[in-house]
Design an enzyme around this catalytic site. Sequence first.
Site, PDB file in Angstrom:
ATOM      1  N   ASP A 103       0.854  -1.192   0.000  1.00  0.00           N
ATOM      2  CA  ASP A 103       0.000   0.000   0.000  1.00  0.00           C
ATOM      3  C   ASP A 103       0.886   1.237   0.000  1.00  0.00           C
ATOM      4  OD1 ASP A 103      -3.283   0.168   0.829  1.00  0.00           O
ATOM      5  OD2 ASP A 103      -2.132   2.040   0.893  1.00  0.00           O
TER       6      ASP A 103
ATOM      7  N   PHE B 237     -16.930 -10.129  -4.402  1.00  0.00           N
ATOM      8  CA  PHE B 237     -18.349  -9.996  -4.039  1.00  0.00           C
ATOM      9  C   PHE B 237     -18.569  -9.861  -2.538  1.00  0.00           C
ATOM     10  CE2 PHE B 237     -18.143 -12.531  -7.979  1.00  0.00           C
ATOM     11  CZ  PHE B 237     -18.844 -11.690  -8.829  1.00  0.00           C
TER      12      PHE B 237
ATOM     13  N   ARG C 109     -19.181  -8.551   1.229  1.00  0.00           N
ATOM     14  CA  ARG C 109     -19.904  -7.432   1.837  1.00  0.00           C
ATOM     15  C   ARG C 109     -19.096  -6.939   3.013  1.00  0.00           C
ATOM     16  NH1 ARG C 109     -24.519 -11.095   3.788  1.00  0.00           N
ATOM     17  NH2 ARG C 109     -22.641 -12.343   3.908  1.00  0.00           N
ATOM     18  N   GLU C 110     -19.001  -5.648   3.172  1.00  0.00           N
ATOM     19  CA  GLU C 110     -18.342  -5.123   4.354  1.00  0.00           C
ATOM     20  C   GLU C 110     -19.129  -5.587   5.580  1.00  0.00           C
ATOM     21  OE1 GLU C 110     -17.496  -0.923   4.013  1.00  0.00           O
ATOM     22  OE2 GLU C 110     -16.679  -1.251   2.001  1.00  0.00           O
TER      23      GLU C 110
ATOM     24  N   ASN D 243     -24.006  -6.104  -8.727  1.00  0.00           N
ATOM     25  CA  ASN D 243     -24.257  -4.974  -7.819  1.00  0.00           C
ATOM     26  C   ASN D 243     -25.488  -4.180  -8.243  1.00  0.00           C
ATOM     27  OD1 ASN D 243     -22.321  -5.481  -5.969  1.00  0.00           O
ATOM     28  ND2 ASN D 243     -21.058  -3.691  -6.399  1.00  0.00           N
TER      29      ASN D 243
ATOM     30  N   LEU E 291     -34.539  -7.320   0.516  1.00  0.00           N
ATOM     31  CA  LEU E 291     -35.884  -6.763   0.392  1.00  0.00           C
ATOM     32  C   LEU E 291     -36.220  -6.000   1.663  1.00  0.00           C
ATOM     33  CD1 LEU E 291     -37.926  -9.641  -1.328  1.00  0.00           C
ATOM     34  CD2 LEU E 291     -37.106  -7.506  -2.354  1.00  0.00           C
TER      35      LEU E 291
ATOM     36  N   CYS F 185     -19.998   1.154  -3.003  1.00  0.00           N
ATOM     37  CA  CYS F 185     -20.076   0.450  -4.298  1.00  0.00           C
ATOM     38  C   CYS F 185     -21.373   0.591  -5.084  1.00  0.00           C
ATOM     39  CB  CYS F 185     -19.728  -1.003  -4.090  1.00  0.00           C
ATOM     40  SG  CYS F 185     -17.971  -1.162  -3.704  1.00  0.00           S
TER      41      CYS F 185
HETATM   42  P1  NAD Z   1     -10.229   1.140  -0.108  1.00  0.00           P
HETATM   43  O1  NAD Z   1     -10.275   2.563  -0.450  1.00  0.00           O
HETATM   44  O2  NAD Z   1     -10.663   0.660   1.233  1.00  0.00           O
HETATM   45  O3  NAD Z   1      -8.719   0.630  -0.298  1.00  0.00           O
HETATM   46  C1  NAD Z   1      -7.916   0.949  -1.396  1.00  0.00           C
HETATM   47  C2  NAD Z   1      -6.450   0.944  -0.936  1.00  0.00           C
HETATM   48  O4  NAD Z   1      -5.604   1.100  -2.078  1.00  0.00           O
HETATM   49  C3  NAD Z   1      -6.103   2.085   0.015  1.00  0.00           C
HETATM   50  O5  NAD Z   1      -5.524   1.556   1.195  1.00  0.00           O
HETATM   51  C4  NAD Z   1      -5.098   2.930  -0.771  1.00  0.00           C
HETATM   52  O6  NAD Z   1      -4.111   3.537   0.041  1.00  0.00           O
HETATM   53  C5  NAD Z   1      -4.494   1.878  -1.690  1.00  0.00           C
HETATM   54  N1  NAD Z   1      -3.821   2.406  -2.887  1.00  0.00           N
HETATM   55  C6  NAD Z   1      -4.233   3.425  -3.692  1.00  0.00           C
HETATM   56  N2  NAD Z   1      -3.356   3.588  -4.699  1.00  0.00           N
HETATM   57  C7  NAD Z   1      -2.388   2.655  -4.537  1.00  0.00           C
HETATM   58  C8  NAD Z   1      -1.217   2.311  -5.265  1.00  0.00           C
HETATM   59  N3  NAD Z   1      -0.876   2.945  -6.389  1.00  0.00           N
HETATM   60  N4  NAD Z   1      -0.432   1.310  -4.812  1.00  0.00           N
HETATM   61  C9  NAD Z   1      -0.754   0.648  -3.678  1.00  0.00           C
HETATM   62  N5  NAD Z   1      -1.872   0.923  -2.962  1.00  0.00           N
HETATM   63  C10 NAD Z   1      -2.671   1.905  -3.374  1.00  0.00           C
HETATM   64  O7  NAD Z   1     -11.017   0.384  -1.250  1.00  0.00           O
HETATM   65  P2  NAD Z   1     -11.933  -0.942  -1.143  1.00  0.00           P
HETATM   66  O8  NAD Z   1     -13.221  -0.623  -0.514  1.00  0.00           O
HETATM   67  O9  NAD Z   1     -11.106  -2.055  -0.609  1.00  0.00           O
HETATM   68  O10 NAD Z   1     -12.223  -1.188  -2.689  1.00  0.00           O
HETATM   69  C11 NAD Z   1     -11.214  -1.590  -3.582  1.00  0.00           C
HETATM   70  C12 NAD Z   1     -11.849  -2.045  -4.884  1.00  0.00           C
HETATM   71  O11 NAD Z   1     -12.646  -3.210  -4.649  1.00  0.00           O
HETATM   72  C13 NAD Z   1     -12.809  -1.032  -5.521  1.00  0.00           C
HETATM   73  O12 NAD Z   1     -12.695  -1.134  -6.916  1.00  0.00           O
HETATM   74  C14 NAD Z   1     -14.174  -1.502  -5.070  1.00  0.00           C
HETATM   75  O13 NAD Z   1     -15.178  -1.146  -5.970  1.00  0.00           O
HETATM   76  C15 NAD Z   1     -14.001  -2.990  -5.074  1.00  0.00           C
HETATM   77  N6  NAD Z   1     -14.885  -3.701  -4.147  1.00  0.00           N
HETATM   78  C16 NAD Z   1     -15.066  -3.213  -2.888  1.00  0.00           C
HETATM   79  C17 NAD Z   1     -15.872  -3.916  -1.989  1.00  0.00           C
HETATM   80  C18 NAD Z   1     -16.110  -3.402  -0.600  1.00  0.00           C
HETATM   81  O14 NAD Z   1     -16.959  -3.976   0.084  1.00  0.00           O
HETATM   82  N7  NAD Z   1     -15.454  -2.363  -0.152  1.00  0.00           N
HETATM   83  C19 NAD Z   1     -16.458  -5.128  -2.378  1.00  0.00           C
HETATM   84  C20 NAD Z   1     -16.233  -5.593  -3.677  1.00  0.00           C
HETATM   85  C21 NAD Z   1     -15.440  -4.874  -4.547  1.00  0.00           C
HETATM   86  C1  UGA Z   2     -22.301  -4.754  -1.628  1.00  0.00           C
HETATM   87  C2  UGA Z   2     -22.650  -6.140  -2.162  1.00  0.00           C
HETATM   88  O1  UGA Z   2     -23.593  -6.756  -1.297  1.00  0.00           O
HETATM   89  C3  UGA Z   2     -21.402  -7.004  -2.256  1.00  0.00           C
HETATM   90  O2  UGA Z   2     -21.730  -8.258  -2.839  1.00  0.00           O
HETATM   91  C4  UGA Z   2     -20.382  -6.291  -3.120  1.00  0.00           C
HETATM   92  O3  UGA Z   2     -19.176  -7.028  -3.173  1.00  0.00           O
HETATM   93  C5  UGA Z   2     -20.101  -4.921  -2.547  1.00  0.00           C
HETATM   94  O4  UGA Z   2     -21.328  -4.162  -2.459  1.00  0.00           O
HETATM   95  C6  UGA Z   2     -19.175  -4.112  -3.395  1.00  0.00           C
HETATM   96  O5  UGA Z   2     -19.083  -4.316  -4.583  1.00  0.00           O
HETATM   97  O6  UGA Z   2     -18.577  -3.249  -2.765  1.00  0.00           O
HETATM   98  P1  UGA Z   2     -21.790  -3.701   0.754  1.00  0.00           P
HETATM   99  O7  UGA Z   2     -21.838  -2.412   0.027  1.00  0.00           O
HETATM  100  O8  UGA Z   2     -20.665  -3.984   1.664  1.00  0.00           O
HETATM  101  O9  UGA Z   2     -21.815  -4.907  -0.300  1.00  0.00           O
HETATM  102  O10 UGA Z   2     -23.098  -3.834   1.621  1.00  0.00           O
HETATM  103  P2  UGA Z   2     -24.571  -4.454   1.425  1.00  0.00           P
HETATM  104  O11 UGA Z   2     -24.808  -5.412   2.505  1.00  0.00           O
HETATM  105  O12 UGA Z   2     -24.792  -4.925   0.049  1.00  0.00           O
HETATM  106  O13 UGA Z   2     -25.467  -3.172   1.699  1.00  0.00           O
HETATM  107  C7  UGA Z   2     -25.420  -2.062   0.824  1.00  0.00           C
HETATM  108  C8  UGA Z   2     -26.437  -1.031   1.239  1.00  0.00           C
HETATM  109  O14 UGA Z   2     -27.758  -1.485   0.990  1.00  0.00           O
HETATM  110  C9  UGA Z   2     -26.397  -0.688   2.733  1.00  0.00           C
HETATM  111  O15 UGA Z   2     -26.551   0.697   2.894  1.00  0.00           O
HETATM  112  C10 UGA Z   2     -27.573  -1.439   3.303  1.00  0.00           C
HETATM  113  O16 UGA Z   2     -28.090  -0.841   4.459  1.00  0.00           O
HETATM  114  C11 UGA Z   2     -28.557  -1.340   2.148  1.00  0.00           C
HETATM  115  N1  UGA Z   2     -29.562  -2.418   2.130  1.00  0.00           N
HETATM  116  C12 UGA Z   2     -29.183  -3.721   2.010  1.00  0.00           C
HETATM  117  C13 UGA Z   2     -30.906  -2.081   2.193  1.00  0.00           C
HETATM  118  O17 UGA Z   2     -31.269  -0.897   2.291  1.00  0.00           O
HETATM  119  N2  UGA Z   2     -31.847  -3.086   2.142  1.00  0.00           N
HETATM  120  C14 UGA Z   2     -31.492  -4.393   2.023  1.00  0.00           C
HETATM  121  O18 UGA Z   2     -32.409  -5.241   1.956  1.00  0.00           O
HETATM  122  C15 UGA Z   2     -30.139  -4.715   1.949  1.00  0.00           C
END
Ligand code: NAD
Ligand code: UGA
Length: 454
Positions: free
Chosen positions: A30, A157, A159-160, A231, A273, A283
Amino acid sequence: MNVTIIGTGYVGLTTGVALAYLGNRVTCLDVDEKKLDALRAGKAPIYEPFLEEMLALARENLLFSSSYPESMPSADIVFIAVGTPSAAGGAPDLTYLRAAAEGVGGNLGEGFTVVINKSTVPIGSGNWVETLVADAYASARREKPDGRFAVASNPEFLREGSGLHDTLYPDRIVIGSDSKRALEMLHALYKPIVEQTFAAPNFLPRPEELAAVPLITADLASAELIKYAANAFLALKISYINEIAQLAEKVGADIAQVAKGIGLDSRIGTRFLQAGIGWGGSCFGKDTSALTATAYEYGLSMPIVRAAREMNSMQRGRVVEKLLGELKILKGRTVGLLGLAFKAQTDDLRDAPALDIARQLLERGAKVKVHDPVASNRARAENPGLGVAYCGSAEEVFAESDAVVLATEWPEYRELAWEDLKASMRHPFVLDGRNFLDKERLQKAGYQYVGFGR
Ligand code: NAD
Ligand code: UGA
C-alpha cells in the site's frame, strides 16, 4: 504460492489475510504508511469483524510493504485491489489502477506472473491493464515482456461487515482470462476454498450446508460485466422494495409482510428486500453510475438502473419529508441520528445515507446530534465542518431531541432502554429508517413510531 496484493483496503486486506491463512505467502502493498504501520503492529486500520483475529492467525505468512521493487519480483500472483471511486461525470476514476498497473509492469520478476484485477473496473480494463503493464515493463527493461505475465479478472463480491466470512465461504468465485496458464494458477490458488478443505477458524465456522463453492470461468469482459450486473441487480432489488413500500404506506399494508410474501417465492428470494432509507456504501452508487456510463458509450441508456438510482436518492429526502410531516417546522428543532455508517458492522462512511440526511436537516436549520458505536471518530476526521454534535453514547442523542432517526441498524440500538429514554426527549417521535426497531415495544412505551412502508 507467493501472492502480492496491491491496496490494503476493505477488499485487499481481507483477501490478503484470508489467502495467508490458507498457507500462501502474502505481501500486502500500500502507499499509505500509516495503514502499514498499524498492520505491522497487528492492528486493523478498518473496523471489520474478525480481521484482527485473522491477522494474528496468519501473521507468519504476511508481509506489509510500500515498495513495488520489493513486493513484485517474487510474486506468482498479483491482485490489484485499489479504489476505483466515481470521477466527475460518473465513470470510475482509474488513477489508482493505472499507478498500480505501472508499478507492476516496472517491477515484474523473472518468472511468470498473473496480474489480477480484483478492483471493480469498467469493462475493457483487463485489456487496458495488460497494455499498461507491458508498456511499463518495456520502458524499465528495454525489451518486450513476451509471455512473462497474463491478466485476469477476479471480481470481488464480499460485503463489508462480513468480509472474511464471504471470502472463506463465498457463494461463487468468478475468474476471467484469455490465458489458460493464468486460469490454472487461479484454480490452484482457490482450490482450498472451492473444495472447502481448510480448517475453519473457530470464530468463523463453516456454514453447515456448504460442501463446495462453484467456480465460474469466463472471458475477461464477461467476468467484468458479472460484477457490475450483480451490484446493479442488488441495488435495484432494494429500490424496488422501497417503491413498493411507498404504496404500502398509502394503502395501509405492511412492507415486512409483503417482502416475506414475495420473497418466499424462490425465484425472488427473501434477501435484499429490507425497505428503508435505501442503499449507501462505496459500491452500489459508484457501480451503478459506472454501468450507466459504460452503457452510454455504447448508445444504451439503462433505464432500469437509472430508475433504481433515482428511487434511492429520493429515499434520503423522504426522511426530511417524514420529519416535516410530524414536526411541521425543522428550524430550531433538534434531531438525533442513531448510526452514521452506511450499514451496521462497518465504520465505512462512503455515501452513508446518515451523512446526507444530516446535511439536509442542517440546511433546513435543524440541530443534529449523532452517535455511532464505531464510525464517529472517522466521521469527525473525514467531515470537518459538518456541523453536527457528536454524542459519546446513544442515550445522549435522545436528550432534548424533537425526533430520533435510526439510520444504521446496529443491534445495540434495538436493546436501548427505550422506556426510560423517552422522558429526556422534547417530543417522543422515532423515525425508523431501517424498519429495524421493535415497533410494538416503542408504541407501548409511548413513542410515536414511523417506519418505511409499515
Ligand atoms: P479502499 O479505499 O478501502 O482501499 C484501497 C487501498 O488502495 C487504500 O488503502 C489505498 O491507500 C491503496 N492504494 C491506492 N493507490 C495505490 C497504489 N498505487 N499502490 C498501492 N496501494 C494503493 O477500497 P476498497 O473498498 O477495498 O475497494 C477496492 C476495490 O474493490 C474497488 O474497486 C471496489 O469497488 C471494489 N470492491 C469493494 C468492496 C467493498 O466492500 N469495499 C467489495 C467488492 C469490490
Ligand atoms: C455490496 C454487495 O452486497 C457485495 O456483494 C459487493 O461485493 C459490494 O457491495 C461491493 O461491490 O462493494 P456492501 O456495500 O458492503 O456490499 O453492503 P450491502 O450489505 O450490500 O449493503 C449495501 C447497502 O444497501 C447498505 O446501505 C444497506 O443498508 C442497504 N440495504 C441492504 C438495504 O437498504 N436493504 C437491504 O435489503 C439490503
